[in-house]
Design a protein around this motif. Sequence first.
Motif, mmCIF file in Angstrom:
data_model
loop_
_atom_site.group_PDB
_atom_site.id
_atom_site.type_symbol
_atom_site.label_atom_id
_atom_site.label_comp_id
_atom_site.label_asym_id
_atom_site.label_seq_id
_atom_site.Cartn_x
_atom_site.Cartn_y
_atom_site.Cartn_z
ATOM 1 N N MET A 219 -0.726 8.925 -40.115
ATOM 2 C CA MET A 219 -1.907 8.397 -39.427
ATOM 3 C C MET A 219 -2.118 6.928 -39.785
ATOM 4 O O MET A 219 -2.482 6.119 -38.932
ATOM 5 N N ARG A 220 -1.876 6.580 -41.034
ATOM 6 C CA ARG A 220 -2.020 5.181 -41.456
ATOM 7 C C ARG A 220 -1.014 4.296 -40.728
ATOM 8 O O ARG A 220 -1.349 3.205 -40.261
ATOM 9 N N LYS A 221 0.219 4.772 -40.604
ATOM 10 C CA LYS A 221 1.231 4.009 -39.869
ATOM 11 C C LYS A 221 0.811 3.822 -38.414
ATOM 12 O O LYS A 221 0.935 2.730 -37.859
ATOM 13 N N ASP A 222 0.314 4.907 -37.806
ATOM 14 C CA ASP A 222 -0.140 4.822 -36.419
ATOM 15 C C ASP A 222 -1.289 3.833 -36.274
ATOM 16 O O ASP A 222 -1.330 3.047 -35.324
ATOM 17 N N ASN A 223 -2.227 3.870 -37.208
ATOM 18 C CA ASN A 223 -3.362 2.943 -37.157
ATOM 19 C C ASN A 223 -2.910 1.497 -37.314
ATOM 20 O O ASN A 223 -3.389 0.612 -36.607
ATOM 21 N N LEU A 224 -1.989 1.256 -38.238
ATOM 22 C CA LEU A 224 -1.482 -0.097 -38.423
ATOM 23 C C LEU A 224 -0.741 -0.579 -37.188
ATOM 24 O O LEU A 224 -0.881 -1.734 -36.774
ATOM 25 N N LEU A 225 0.039 0.299 -36.578
ATOM 26 C CA LEU A 225 0.733 -0.061 -35.352
ATOM 27 C C LEU A 225 -0.268 -0.385 -34.258
ATOM 28 O O LEU A 225 -0.139 -1.389 -33.554
ATOM 29 N N HIS A 226 -1.296 0.454 -34.135
ATOM 30 C CA HIS A 226 -2.320 0.221 -33.121
ATOM 31 C C HIS A 226 -3.047 -1.096 -33.372
ATOM 32 O O HIS A 226 -3.273 -1.875 -32.444
ATOM 33 N N LEU A 227 -3.407 -1.354 -34.636
ATOM 34 C CA LEU A 227 -4.087 -2.613 -34.953
ATOM 35 C C LEU A 227 -3.186 -3.806 -34.667
ATOM 36 O O LEU A 227 -3.649 -4.837 -34.176
ATOM 37 N N GLY A 228 -1.903 -3.651 -34.954
ATOM 38 C CA GLY A 228 -0.966 -4.739 -34.671
ATOM 39 C C GLY A 228 -0.868 -5.019 -33.179
ATOM 40 O O GLY A 228 -0.884 -6.180 -32.740
ATOM 41 N N LEU A 229 -0.782 -3.957 -32.387
ATOM 42 C CA LEU A 229 -0.709 -4.143 -30.936
ATOM 43 C C LEU A 229 -2.008 -4.710 -30.390
ATOM 44 O O LEU A 229 -2.002 -5.574 -29.497
ATOM 45 N N THR A 230 -3.126 -4.248 -30.918
ATOM 46 C CA THR A 230 -4.419 -4.766 -30.476
ATOM 47 C C THR A 230 -4.536 -6.248 -30.792
ATOM 48 O O THR A 230 -4.996 -7.034 -29.957
ATOM 49 N N THR A 231 -4.110 -6.636 -31.976
ATOM 50 C CA THR A 231 -4.149 -8.046 -32.356
ATOM 51 C C THR A 231 -3.235 -8.866 -31.456
ATOM 52 O O THR A 231 -3.609 -9.952 -31.005
ATOM 53 N N LYS A 232 -2.053 -8.352 -31.180
ATOM 54 C CA LYS A 232 -1.118 -9.057 -30.304
ATOM 55 C C LYS A 232 -1.727 -9.242 -28.919
ATOM 56 O O LYS A 232 -1.691 -10.339 -28.351
ATOM 57 N N HIS A 233 -2.311 -8.171 -28.388
ATOM 58 C CA HIS A 233 -2.912 -8.268 -27.061
ATOM 59 C C HIS A 233 -4.103 -9.227 -27.060
ATOM 60 O O HIS A 233 -4.312 -9.973 -26.105
ATOM 61 N N ARG A 234 -4.867 -9.218 -28.137
ATOM 62 C CA ARG A 234 -6.009 -10.127 -28.243
ATOM 63 C C ARG A 234 -5.535 -11.576 -28.255
ATOM 64 O O ARG A 234 -6.119 -12.446 -27.584
ATOM 65 N N LEU A 235 -4.472 -11.870 -29.005
ATOM 66 C CA LEU A 235 -3.933 -13.226 -29.054
ATOM 67 C C LEU A 235 -3.395 -13.647 -27.692
ATOM 68 O O LEU A 235 -3.595 -14.792 -27.256
ATOM 69 N N GLU A 236 -2.696 -12.717 -27.016
ATOM 70 C CA GLU A 236 -2.198 -13.030 -25.678
ATOM 71 C C GLU A 236 -3.350 -13.293 -24.715
ATOM 72 O O GLU A 236 -3.299 -14.212 -23.890
ATOM 73 N N PHE A 237 -4.416 -12.513 -24.819
ATOM 74 C CA PHE A 237 -5.579 -12.702 -23.966
ATOM 75 C C PHE A 237 -6.224 -14.061 -24.230
ATOM 76 O O PHE A 237 -6.603 -14.781 -23.298
ATOM 77 N N GLU A 238 -6.355 -14.416 -25.499
ATOM 78 C CA GLU A 238 -6.939 -15.711 -25.840
ATOM 79 C C GLU A 238 -6.070 -16.859 -25.309
ATOM 80 O O GLU A 238 -6.593 -17.869 -24.822
ATOM 81 N N ALA A 239 -4.755 -16.708 -25.384
ATOM 82 C CA ALA A 239 -3.847 -17.736 -24.857
ATOM 83 C C ALA A 239 -4.013 -17.851 -23.343
ATOM 84 O O ALA A 239 -4.067 -18.966 -22.803
ATOM 85 N N LEU A 240 -4.118 -16.724 -22.660
ATOM 86 C CA LEU A 240 -4.330 -16.767 -21.208
ATOM 87 C C LEU A 240 -5.675 -17.391 -20.865
ATOM 88 O O LEU A 240 -5.787 -18.147 -19.893
ATOM 89 N N ARG A 241 -6.684 -17.087 -21.647
ATOM 90 C CA ARG A 241 -8.009 -17.677 -21.405
ATOM 91 C C ARG A 241 -7.960 -19.190 -21.575
ATOM 92 O O ARG A 241 -8.530 -19.931 -20.774
ATOM 93 N N THR A 242 -7.265 -19.651 -22.613
ATOM 94 C CA THR A 242 -7.129 -21.088 -22.845
ATOM 95 C C THR A 242 -6.381 -21.747 -21.691
ATOM 96 O O THR A 242 -6.798 -22.812 -21.193
ATOM 97 N N ASP A 243 -5.287 -21.127 -21.251
ATOM 98 C CA ASP A 243 -4.530 -21.663 -20.128
ATOM 99 C C ASP A 243 -5.392 -21.710 -18.865
ATOM 100 O O ASP A 243 -5.348 -22.697 -18.110
ATOM 101 N N MET A 244 -6.181 -20.680 -18.626
ATOM 102 C CA MET A 244 -7.030 -20.638 -17.450
ATOM 103 C C MET A 244 -8.099 -21.727 -17.503
ATOM 104 O O MET A 244 -8.388 -22.399 -16.499
ATOM 105 N N GLU A 245 -8.679 -21.955 -18.683
ATOM 106 C CA GLU A 245 -9.674 -23.021 -18.835
ATOM 107 C C GLU A 245 -9.057 -24.384 -18.570
ATOM 108 O O GLU A 245 -9.666 -25.238 -17.909
ATOM 109 N N LYS A 246 -7.818 -24.605 -19.058
ATOM 110 C CA LYS A 246 -7.127 -25.867 -18.817
ATOM 111 C C LYS A 246 -6.876 -26.050 -17.322
ATOM 112 O O LYS A 246 -7.078 -27.149 -16.769
ATOM 113 N N LEU A 247 -6.412 -24.973 -16.663
ATOM 114 C CA LEU A 247 -6.161 -25.060 -15.219
ATOM 115 C C LEU A 247 -7.450 -25.326 -14.445
ATOM 116 O O LEU A 247 -7.460 -26.119 -13.486
#
Length: 89
Positions: free
Chosen positions: A50-78
């Motif tokens: 369960m700990r491994k699954d949670n860490l994997l989930h947190l890692g994916l969530t963080t990755k998606h959050r960073l990608e979302f923030e990058a897209l938001r920044t790109d959209m603001e620039k555009l």
Amino acid sequence: MTNPTDAVLPTLQRIQADVAGIRKDQKSAQEREINMADVLMETRDMVVEMRKDNLLHLGLTTKHRLEFEALRTDMEKLMMRVAALESRS
């Protein structure tokens, strides 16, 4: 007259029965301990998974959050560039 072995024999038999009962209790206690150890190890393995699954989930969530923030920044620039181009015309 009573023979002394008549009094000793029942006492020895009672002691022997008590010792056999104690051994039986010890054996069942050891079996319960082994079963509890097995259950504890299984539970530990489940918690580790369960700990491994949670860490994997947190890692994916963080990755998606960073990608979302990058897209938001790109959209603001555009949007700023479009606004600048529209203000020129």
